[in-house]
Design a protein around this motif. Sequence first.
Motif, PDB file in Angstrom:
ATOM      1  N   THR A 119       5.503 -35.136   9.475  1.00  0.00           N
ATOM      2  CA  THR A 119       4.701 -34.498   8.421  1.00  0.00           C
ATOM      3  C   THR A 119       2.924 -34.328   8.516  1.00  0.00           C
ATOM      4  O   THR A 119       2.495 -35.368   8.911  1.00  0.00           O
ATOM      5  N   GLN A 120       2.564 -33.455   7.631  1.00  0.00           N
ATOM      6  CA  GLN A 120       1.234 -33.384   7.640  1.00  0.00           C
ATOM      7  C   GLN A 120       0.975 -34.599   7.036  1.00  0.00           C
ATOM      8  O   GLN A 120      -0.045 -35.369   7.905  1.00  0.00           O
ATOM      9  N   ASN A 121       1.141 -35.055   6.537  1.00  0.00           N
ATOM     10  CA  ASN A 121       0.735 -36.537   4.703  1.00  0.00           C
ATOM     11  C   ASN A 121       0.825 -37.449   5.823  1.00  0.00           C
ATOM     12  O   ASN A 121       0.040 -38.658   6.113  1.00  0.00           O
ATOM     13  N   ASN A 122       2.047 -37.664   6.290  1.00  0.00           N
ATOM     14  CA  ASN A 122       2.420 -38.762   6.866  1.00  0.00           C
ATOM     15  C   ASN A 122       1.344 -38.975   8.608  1.00  0.00           C
ATOM     16  O   ASN A 122       1.196 -40.221   8.578  1.00  0.00           O
ATOM     17  N   TYR A 123       1.035 -37.885   9.123  1.00  0.00           N
ATOM     18  CA  TYR A 123       0.293 -37.546  10.369  1.00  0.00           C
ATOM     19  C   TYR A 123      -1.237 -38.858  10.312  1.00  0.00           C
ATOM     20  O   TYR A 123      -1.737 -38.806  10.994  1.00  0.00           O
ATOM     21  N   ARG A 124      -1.642 -37.484   9.240  1.00  0.00           N
ATOM     22  CA  ARG A 124      -2.673 -38.158   7.919  1.00  0.00           C
ATOM     23  C   ARG A 124      -2.820 -39.254   8.658  1.00  0.00           C
ATOM     24  O   ARG A 124      -4.458 -40.300   8.295  1.00  0.00           O
ATOM     25  N   LYS A 125      -2.110 -40.022   7.409  1.00  0.00           N
ATOM     26  CA  LYS A 125      -2.233 -41.453   7.118  1.00  0.00           C
ATOM     27  C   LYS A 125      -1.866 -41.961   9.007  1.00  0.00           C
ATOM     28  O   LYS A 125      -2.630 -43.527   8.750  1.00  0.00           O
ATOM     29  N   GLY A 131      -5.467 -45.251  12.095  1.00  0.00           N
ATOM     30  CA  GLY A 131      -5.833 -45.931  14.330  1.00  0.00           C
ATOM     31  C   GLY A 131      -4.579 -45.580  15.159  1.00  0.00           C
ATOM     32  O   GLY A 131      -4.717 -45.924  15.949  1.00  0.00           O
ATOM     33  N   GLU A 132      -3.095 -44.710  15.034  1.00  0.00           N
ATOM     34  CA  GLU A 132      -2.891 -45.047  15.476  1.00  0.00           C
ATOM     35  C   GLU A 132      -2.140 -43.929  15.654  1.00  0.00           C
ATOM     36  O   GLU A 132      -1.366 -43.944  17.240  1.00  0.00           O
TER      37      GLU A 132
END
Length: 139
Positions: free
Chosen positions: A94-100, A105-106
Amino acid sequence: DEPTVLHTDQGSVYASLAYNELIKDTMIVRSMSRAGKPTDNPVNESLNGWIKEELFIDFKIETCNSREEFEEALDVYVDYYNEKRPCYAIGYDTQNNYRKRFYKGELPIMDTFGKREANATPKFVTERKKMAGNEKNKE
């Protein structure tokens, strides 16, 4: 800390004096497609198409009978888009999970735009001037 390039079409909203006054004290750098050339901005054109399709097919936006219902439907859609909708381009995250994950640094940092320079003259104008100069030098 860095400017954000906002690429749009040449619609009256983005070309208006009011819009330009609104963004003049921000870190927004304007970028516009050529008139009548949606192929200049395929990512945004595709995104707009997907959003419109999902709003009509999945969120039944045409059934909204008031501004409040419309705004609520948009709020629900934005939440869905950012929190629940899997995105192919980012590995079905998801957009937010990817941003997080990115900020933790993952994910690797991609230097997609590092070599680009923001300037007021569109790239195609610069290229045409170069070509015109080369033609003169051949004569």
